[in-house]
Design a protein around this motif. Structure first.
Motif, PDB file in Angstrom:
ATOM      1  N   ILE A  81       1.471  11.978  -9.876  1.00  0.00           N
ATOM      2  CA  ILE A  81       0.805  13.274  -9.794  1.00  0.00           C
ATOM      3  C   ILE A  81       1.810  14.406  -9.942  1.00  0.00           C
ATOM      4  N   ARG A  82       2.941  14.292  -9.258  1.00  0.00           N
ATOM      5  CA  ARG A  82       3.956  15.341  -9.352  1.00  0.00           C
ATOM      6  C   ARG A  82       4.523  15.433 -10.771  1.00  0.00           C
ATOM      7  N   ILE A 128      -3.538  18.669  -4.036  1.00  0.00           N
ATOM      8  CA  ILE A 128      -4.095  17.503  -4.714  1.00  0.00           C
ATOM      9  C   ILE A 128      -3.731  16.233  -3.968  1.00  0.00           C
ATOM     10  N   LEU A 129      -2.472  16.144  -3.507  1.00  0.00           N
ATOM     11  CA  LEU A 129      -2.004  14.947  -2.814  1.00  0.00           C
ATOM     12  C   LEU A 129      -2.656  14.782  -1.444  1.00  0.00           C
ATOM     13  N   TYR A 176       0.828  -1.200   0.000  1.00  0.00           N
ATOM     14  CA  TYR A 176       0.000   0.000   0.000  1.00  0.00           C
ATOM     15  C   TYR A 176       0.868   1.257   0.000  1.00  0.00           C
ATOM     16  N   ARG A 177       1.940   1.223   0.798  1.00  0.00           N
ATOM     17  CA  ARG A 177       2.853   2.363   0.858  1.00  0.00           C
ATOM     18  C   ARG A 177       3.531   2.584  -0.493  1.00  0.00           C
ATOM     19  N   GLU A 178       3.900   1.509  -1.160  1.00  0.00           N
ATOM     20  CA  GLU A 178       4.514   1.623  -2.477  1.00  0.00           C
ATOM     21  C   GLU A 178       3.529   2.193  -3.491  1.00  0.00           C
ATOM     22  N   GLN A 179       2.252   1.786  -3.381  1.00  0.00           N
ATOM     23  CA  GLN A 179       1.232   2.324  -4.282  1.00  0.00           C
ATOM     24  C   GLN A 179       1.052   3.826  -4.075  1.00  0.00           C
ATOM     25  N   LEU A 180       1.046   4.255  -2.804  1.00  0.00           N
ATOM     26  CA  LEU A 180       0.916   5.683  -2.508  1.00  0.00           C
ATOM     27  C   LEU A 180       2.101   6.471  -3.054  1.00  0.00           C
ATOM     28  N   GLU A 181       3.292   5.906  -2.919  1.00  0.00           N
ATOM     29  CA  GLU A 181       4.487   6.583  -3.422  1.00  0.00           C
ATOM     30  C   GLU A 181       4.445   6.706  -4.944  1.00  0.00           C
ATOM     31  N   ARG A 182       4.001   5.633  -5.618  1.00  0.00           N
ATOM     32  CA  ARG A 182       3.898   5.688  -7.083  1.00  0.00           C
ATOM     33  C   ARG A 182       2.846   6.707  -7.507  1.00  0.00           C
TER      34      ARG A 182
END
Length: 232
Positions: A35-36, A51-52, A24-30
């Motif tokens: 977005i950036r 947005i984030l 889940y953490r990796e998905q959030l980082e991706r």
């Protein structure tokens, strides 16, 4: 044996939860990187951070804020483009837009939208007036230095505008609307090729020197005319 089996099962379950958290953490980082990379080319860090911070998206509607609007438009573009092949027109637009956007980003502005051969930019926050005027002046200097022709006219105006996500839930546009946007467009129309026309209040607050005499521009739809100065 029973106790040992329970401990082993509990350990395996903890490992599963740990692995899920890592995924889940990796998905959030991706997601954040995407977005950036996608929006960071045109929006300021503050808006990207907003947005984030809101996974459901930016709040529909907007808020009233003081902004400095810069609008640029290529002079004589219609007749100019009629003499070129489509590929040449696109190449020219890419060059002149890329040049402007690079300087706008360096001065902390946000590209609101590209409308054909026109560019709408907003500057907000501390020192927005000076940053907008500097960006406009630098853009004209760079266009002249690289020899792009036809050049552009630029209008800069400071006032209140509604800023926010506007549109249906499945297709929102983070934009600014209001009288200040319309005024900047009228000032842009008054600017000749290579000129920057700025309302007098923005000139005074910006602290930037090198402007011409005060002029009075009658703006369609406004009862009062606008006092402006041209950047020399």
């Amino acid at each position: 044996p029973v106790l040992l089996q329970a401990r082993i099962s509990a350990g395996i379950e903890r490992k599963r939860w740990h692995d899920r958290e890592e995924r889940y953490r990796e998905q959030l980082e991706r997601r954040e990187q995407f977005i950036r990379a996608t929006f960071g080319r045109y929006l300021s860090d503050d808006i990207v951070d907003e947005i984030l911070e809101k996974p459901e998206g930016l709040e529909l509607g907007g808020d009233l804020r003081e902004v400095t609007i810069m609008m640029s438009d290529i002079r004589g573009f219609t007749s100019f483009s009629e003499e070129l092949e489509p590929e040449q027109v696109v190449s020219f637009l890419n060059k002149i837009m890329s040049l402007q956007i690079e300087i706008v980003r360096e001065e902390g502005g946000d590209v609101d939208k590209m409308i054909g051969d026109a560019l709408l930019v907003r500057f907000d926050g501390a020192g927005c007036e000076g940053r907008a005027v500097r960006a406009a002046g630098r853009i004209q200097e760079k266009i002249q230095a690289v020899g792009l022709h036809p050049g552009i006219g630029i209008g800069v105006y400071t006032g209140e505008a509604i800023s926010g996500a506007i549109g249906p839930e499945d297709r929102q546009d983070f934009t600014v609307i209001g009288d200040s946007v319309n005024a900047s467009a009228r000032l842009c129309e008054a600017a000749g090729e290579g000129e920057v026309v700025v309302d007098s209040n923005t000139v005074e607050v910006s602290g930037i020197k090198g402007f011409g005499a005060v002029e009075e521009i009658v703006v369609k739809g406004k009862k009062k005319s606008i006092l402006v100065r041209r950047l020399a």
